[in-house]
Design a protein around this motif. Structure first.
Motif, PDB file in Angstrom:
ATOM      1  N   THR A 110       0.840  -1.200   0.000  1.00 18.43           N
ATOM      2  CA  THR A 110       0.000   0.000   0.000  1.00 18.43           C
ATOM      3  C   THR A 110       0.873   1.247   0.000  1.00 18.43           C
ATOM      4  N   MET A 111       1.956   1.215   0.748  1.00 16.09           N
ATOM      5  CA  MET A 111       2.845   2.377   0.813  1.00 16.09           C
ATOM      6  C   MET A 111       3.618   2.563  -0.487  1.00 16.09           C
ATOM      7  N   ILE A 112       3.976   1.478  -1.158  1.00 16.69           N
ATOM      8  CA  ILE A 112       4.604   1.615  -2.477  1.00 16.69           C
ATOM      9  C   ILE A 112       3.666   2.355  -3.421  1.00 16.69           C
ATOM     10  N   ARG A 121       1.308  13.220  -8.239  1.00  9.92           N
ATOM     11  CA  ARG A 121       0.691  14.467  -7.784  1.00  9.92           C
ATOM     12  C   ARG A 121       1.694  15.606  -7.757  1.00  9.92           C
ATOM     13  N   MET A 122       2.961  15.285  -7.527  1.00 13.54           N
ATOM     14  CA  MET A 122       3.993  16.316  -7.498  1.00 13.54           C
ATOM     15  C   MET A 122       4.484  16.686  -8.883  1.00 13.54           C
ATOM     16  N   GLY A 123       3.980  16.000  -9.903  1.00 11.59           N
ATOM     17  CA  GLY A 123       4.388  16.292 -11.272  1.00 11.59           C
ATOM     18  C   GLY A 123       5.776  15.800 -11.609  1.00 11.59           C
ATOM     19  N   LEU A 124       6.261  14.793 -10.865  1.00 10.51           N
ATOM     20  CA  LEU A 124       7.588  14.249 -11.118  1.00 10.51           C
ATOM     21  C   LEU A 124       7.510  13.108 -12.121  1.00 10.51           C
ATOM     22  N   ASP A 125       8.661  12.695 -12.619  1.00 10.45           N
ATOM     23  CA  ASP A 125       8.702  11.694 -13.679  1.00 10.45           C
ATOM     24  C   ASP A 125       8.604  10.266 -13.179  1.00 10.45           C
ATOM     25  N   GLY A 126       8.790  10.047 -11.893  1.00 11.87           N
ATOM     26  CA  GLY A 126       8.729   8.683 -11.388  1.00 11.87           C
ATOM     27  C   GLY A 126       9.314   8.580 -10.000  1.00 11.87           C
ATOM     28  N   LEU A 127       9.519   7.350  -9.590  1.00 13.55           N
ATOM     29  CA  LEU A 127       9.988   7.033  -8.248  1.00 13.55           C
ATOM     30  C   LEU A 127      11.218   6.149  -8.349  1.00 13.55           C
ATOM     31  N   HIS A 165       8.155  -5.230  -4.972  1.00  7.57           N
ATOM     32  CA  HIS A 165       8.347  -4.066  -5.841  1.00  7.57           C
ATOM     33  C   HIS A 165       8.063  -4.419  -7.305  1.00  7.57           C
ATOM     34  N   LEU A 166       8.510  -5.566  -7.741  1.00  9.19           N
ATOM     35  CA  LEU A 166       8.229  -5.974  -9.120  1.00  9.19           C
ATOM     36  C   LEU A 166       6.727  -6.141  -9.335  1.00  9.19           C
ATOM     37  N   SER A 167       6.037  -6.695  -8.351  1.00  3.31           N
ATOM     38  CA  SER A 167       4.593  -6.904  -8.470  1.00  3.31           C
ATOM     39  C   SER A 167       3.841  -5.583  -8.571  1.00  3.31           C
ATOM     40  N   GLU A 168       4.402  -4.523  -8.010  1.00  2.00           N
ATOM     41  CA  GLU A 168       3.755  -3.216  -8.055  1.00  2.00           C
ATOM     42  C   GLU A 168       4.201  -2.378  -9.250  1.00  2.00           C
ATOM     43  N   GLU A 225      26.845  -1.330   2.892  1.00  2.00           N
ATOM     44  CA  GLU A 225      25.628  -2.116   2.650  1.00  2.00           C
ATOM     45  C   GLU A 225      25.197  -2.043   1.194  1.00  2.00           C
ATOM     46  N   PRO A 226      24.998  -3.203   0.572  1.00  2.00           N
ATOM     47  CA  PRO A 226      24.480  -3.208  -0.797  1.00  2.00           C
ATOM     48  C   PRO A 226      22.951  -3.205  -0.805  1.00  2.00           C
ATOM     49  N   ASN A 227      22.380  -2.367  -1.623  1.00  2.00           N
ATOM     50  CA  ASN A 227      20.941  -2.361  -1.882  1.00  2.00           C
ATOM     51  C   ASN A 227      20.723  -2.598  -3.373  1.00  2.00           C
ATOM     52  N   VAL A 228      19.506  -2.471  -3.822  1.00  2.00           N
ATOM     53  CA  VAL A 228      19.170  -2.666  -5.237  1.00  2.00           C
ATOM     54  C   VAL A 228      18.324  -1.488  -5.699  1.00  2.00           C
ATOM     55  N   TRP A 229      18.788  -0.809  -6.729  1.00  2.00           N
ATOM     56  CA  TRP A 229      18.006   0.287  -7.287  1.00  2.00           C
ATOM     57  C   TRP A 229      16.767  -0.259  -7.988  1.00  2.00           C
ATOM     58  N   VAL A 230      15.611   0.270  -7.608  1.00  2.00           N
ATOM     59  CA  VAL A 230      14.343  -0.051  -8.256  1.00  2.00           C
ATOM     60  C   VAL A 230      13.741   1.256  -8.747  1.00  2.00           C
ATOM     61  N   ALA A 231      13.185   1.236  -9.945  1.00  2.00           N
ATOM     62  CA  ALA A 231      12.624   2.452 -10.532  1.00  2.00           C
ATOM     63  C   ALA A 231      11.188   2.221 -10.993  1.00  2.00           C
ATOM     64  N   TYR A 232      10.381   3.238 -10.807  1.00  2.00           N
ATOM     65  CA  TYR A 232       9.021   3.292 -11.330  1.00  2.00           C
ATOM     66  C   TYR A 232       8.941   4.509 -12.224  1.00  2.00           C
TER      67      TYR A 232
END
Length: 239
Positions: A110-112, A121-127, A165-168, A225-232
């Motif tokens: 839900t938070m994703i 709503r902010m008029g940005l290109d994505g997340l 994240h992939l499911s969303e 710490e390694p993370n993984v970049w995810v983009a929407y």
């Protein structure tokens, strides 16, 4: 509500509280949450009027998801702090916090969706989000580049948080190997480990996704710490 949200975030991340000691977190995080208060989201239980999930984010400028760096969370915080009052084209997700008692109810997804809606709503290109894989701590010696390619017995990506994240609608861009960097004296790490540590080699502590490397001369432990970049969505011109 602000106090409740802070308490919820602390409860969620307390077991890996050493992450609060990155330079970016120490120097900028709290101030950014204040400055961009309208970007901090709470999911509230109507029966208790108390938050059950919190999402923190900041607007950032980047040339596009496919050009995100090997740095991650720290980079995004520092970039958001550097551009205060300037232009931004993406919303950067810093954390989605759901305490143990409220997990398994779909709140994180839900938070994703709420963050994606806010970006629109902010008029940005994505997340964009430097995602912390939730099962990586059980496999700290596995390189993050290998871990993200693991699949389960159903052929899905192995890590459940990456899978969410992939499911969303998210897209895995690449690992960010130096997402959060904590460099502290050996005594700091002994406090978190609850035991004495040898200064002669790398070591593991609970919750860490990779070993902490040791500088034996300075008796300093460095955690990258390694993370993984995810983009929407995508990048584009800056607003």
């Amino acid at each position: 509500m602000r106090r409740a949200a802070i308490a919820l975030e602390h409860a969620t991340w307390g077991p890996v509280g050493f992450l609060n000691y990155t330079a970016a977190h120490h120097n900028f995080y709290d101030d950014l949450l204040e400055e961009f208060a309208d970007c901090q989201l709470c999911l509230v239980d109507p029966e208790t009027d108390y938050p059950v999930a919190v999402a923190c984010c900041v607007p950032v400028a980047c040339s596009g998801p496919d050009e995100l760096p090997a740095e991650g969370w720290d980079w995004m915080v520092e970039r958001a702090a550097a551009r205060r009052g300037g232009r931004a084209n993406m919303l950067g997700a810093l954390a989605i916090s759901v305490p143990t008692v409220h997990r398994g109810k779909g709140h994180a997804r839900t938070m994703i969706r709420a963050l994606r809606d806010l970006s629109g709503r902010m008029g940005l290109d994505g997340l964009i989000a430097p995602v912390r894989p939730t099962r990586k701590d059980a496999h700290p010696l596995v390189p993050i580049g290998d871990y993200v390619n693991w699949v389960d017995d159903k052929g899905r990506i192995f890590d459940p948080w990456l899978r969410a994240h992939l499911s969303e609608g998210g897209r895995l861009v690449r690992p960010c190997e130096r997402s959060m960097v904590v460099e502290e004296p050996l005594g700091f790490w002994e406090t978190w480990a609850g035991r004495e540590l040898e200064a002669s080699g790398d070591f593991l502590i609970d919750g860490a996704l990779v070993p902490i490397s040791v500088d034996p001369t300075r008796r300093i432990g460095r955690y990258e710490e390694p993370n993984v970049w995810v983009a929407y969505g995508g990048g584009g011109s800056l607003h």
